[in-house]
Design a protein around this motif. Sequence first.
Motif, PDB file in Angstrom:
ATOM      1  N   SER A   1       0.775  -1.002  -0.072  1.00  0.00           N
ATOM      2  CA  SER A   1      -0.010  -0.153   0.143  1.00  0.00           C
ATOM      3  C   SER A   1       0.836   1.436  -0.180  1.00  0.00           C
ATOM      4  CB  SER A   1      -0.694   0.048   1.367  1.00  0.00           C
ATOM      5  OG  SER A   1      -0.090   0.479   2.045  1.00  0.00           O
TER       6      SER A   1
ATOM      7  N   GLU B   1       0.954   3.596   2.003  1.00  0.00           N
ATOM      8  CA  GLU B   1       1.230   4.348   3.056  1.00  0.00           C
ATOM      9  C   GLU B   1       2.597   2.780   3.745  1.00  0.00           C
ATOM     10  OE1 GLU B   1      -0.646   4.744   7.566  1.00  0.00           O
ATOM     11  OE2 GLU B   1      -1.470   2.911   6.219  1.00  0.00           O
TER      12      GLU B   1
ATOM     13  N   GLU C   1       6.624   4.884  -2.550  1.00  0.00           N
ATOM     14  CA  GLU C   1       5.379   5.431  -2.796  1.00  0.00           C
ATOM     15  C   GLU C   1       5.009   6.542  -3.726  1.00  0.00           C
ATOM     16  OE1 GLU C   1       6.434   8.829   0.067  1.00  0.00           O
ATOM     17  OE2 GLU C   1       6.449   6.659  -0.160  1.00  0.00           O
TER      18      GLU C   1
ATOM     19  N   GLU D   1     -11.763   2.592   1.761  1.00  0.00           N
ATOM     20  CA  GLU D   1     -10.689   2.232   0.637  1.00  0.00           C
ATOM     21  C   GLU D   1     -10.011   1.636   1.395  1.00  0.00           C
ATOM     22  OE1 GLU D   1     -10.566   4.066  -2.695  1.00  0.00           O
ATOM     23  OE2 GLU D   1     -11.871   2.824  -3.486  1.00  0.00           O
ATOM     24  N   SER D   2      -9.001   3.043   2.660  1.00  0.00           N
ATOM     25  CA  SER D   2      -7.491   2.994   3.619  1.00  0.00           C
ATOM     26  C   SER D   2      -8.015   3.617   4.533  1.00  0.00           C
ATOM     27  CB  SER D   2      -6.968   3.421   2.234  1.00  0.00           C
ATOM     28  OG  SER D   2      -6.969   4.397   2.406  1.00  0.00           O
ATOM     29  N   ARG D   3      -7.289   2.932   5.775  1.00  0.00           N
ATOM     30  CA  ARG D   3      -7.174   3.830   7.529  1.00  0.00           C
ATOM     31  C   ARG D   3      -6.574   5.771   6.684  1.00  0.00           C
ATOM     32  NH1 ARG D   3      -3.505   5.083  10.386  1.00  0.00           N
ATOM     33  NH2 ARG D   3      -1.835   4.805   9.154  1.00  0.00           N
TER      34      ARG D   3
ATOM     35  N   ARG E   1      -7.122   7.148   4.185  1.00  0.00           N
ATOM     36  CA  ARG E   1      -8.603   8.094   3.429  1.00  0.00           C
ATOM     37  C   ARG E   1      -9.858   8.435   4.859  1.00  0.00           C
ATOM     38  NH1 ARG E   1      -8.579   6.144  -3.153  1.00  0.00           N
ATOM     39  NH2 ARG E   1      -7.670   6.409  -3.305  1.00  0.00           N
TER      40      ARG E   1
END
Length: 214
Positions: free
Chosen positions: A107, A109, A156, A186-188, A190
């Motif tokens: 990911s 992150e 990233e 969708e993700s922590r 967001r």
Amino acid sequence: MTYEELKYRQGWTLEQKIDHSVGVVSTFLARVNGKGYISYSGGKDSGIMLDIIRRFVDKNIPAVFCNTGNEYPEVVRFVRQTENLVTIRPKIHIQQIIEKYGFPLVSKEQSRYIYQAKHTKSEKLLNIRLHGSRNGIGKISERWKFLIEAPFNISEKCCDFLKKKPFEQFHRETGLYPIIGTMAGESRLRLQKWLKHGCNSFESNTICFATNIR
């Protein structure tokens, strides 16, 4: 905003969500004097957002597609059918990014955390990446810690150079602000952004954006 508020809104009917999205986008466009565009990837989220905005808010709003050179040919052909479309491109090839910064794995992150753990000279930052801060945030997942010792880089940066920078350049050249379709679930990261800003963000010294996250 609170997590409870998010869960409540996620329980709305489809009609309620569409009505709210129309209101959010209208507020955003009013704030930027109508100088907005739709960040369009050809995917389901941005596609639904484009349909809602052009149907209920502004039928002439432009859509901007960033052709990173990494999209499937079918996606590119599909996007080209969109009316009032502007295509932008990054100034650097993905191969150059990978050679310099590494592969985007797991990911955004976790990729950033792994890159920092491999290269930071700060013992404090390294400790956070390995063990987490006091509240447990910022830690590399145990299952991915072995990647710190991988014989190649992980980062990233791919997204920064292939997407963020081209859109930032487009904003500087046109004065238009992006409307971005994302999902809080969708993700922590967001989720955290929604809890901090809600659907619209108007921070100083940053690009304004509207998010359709439900």
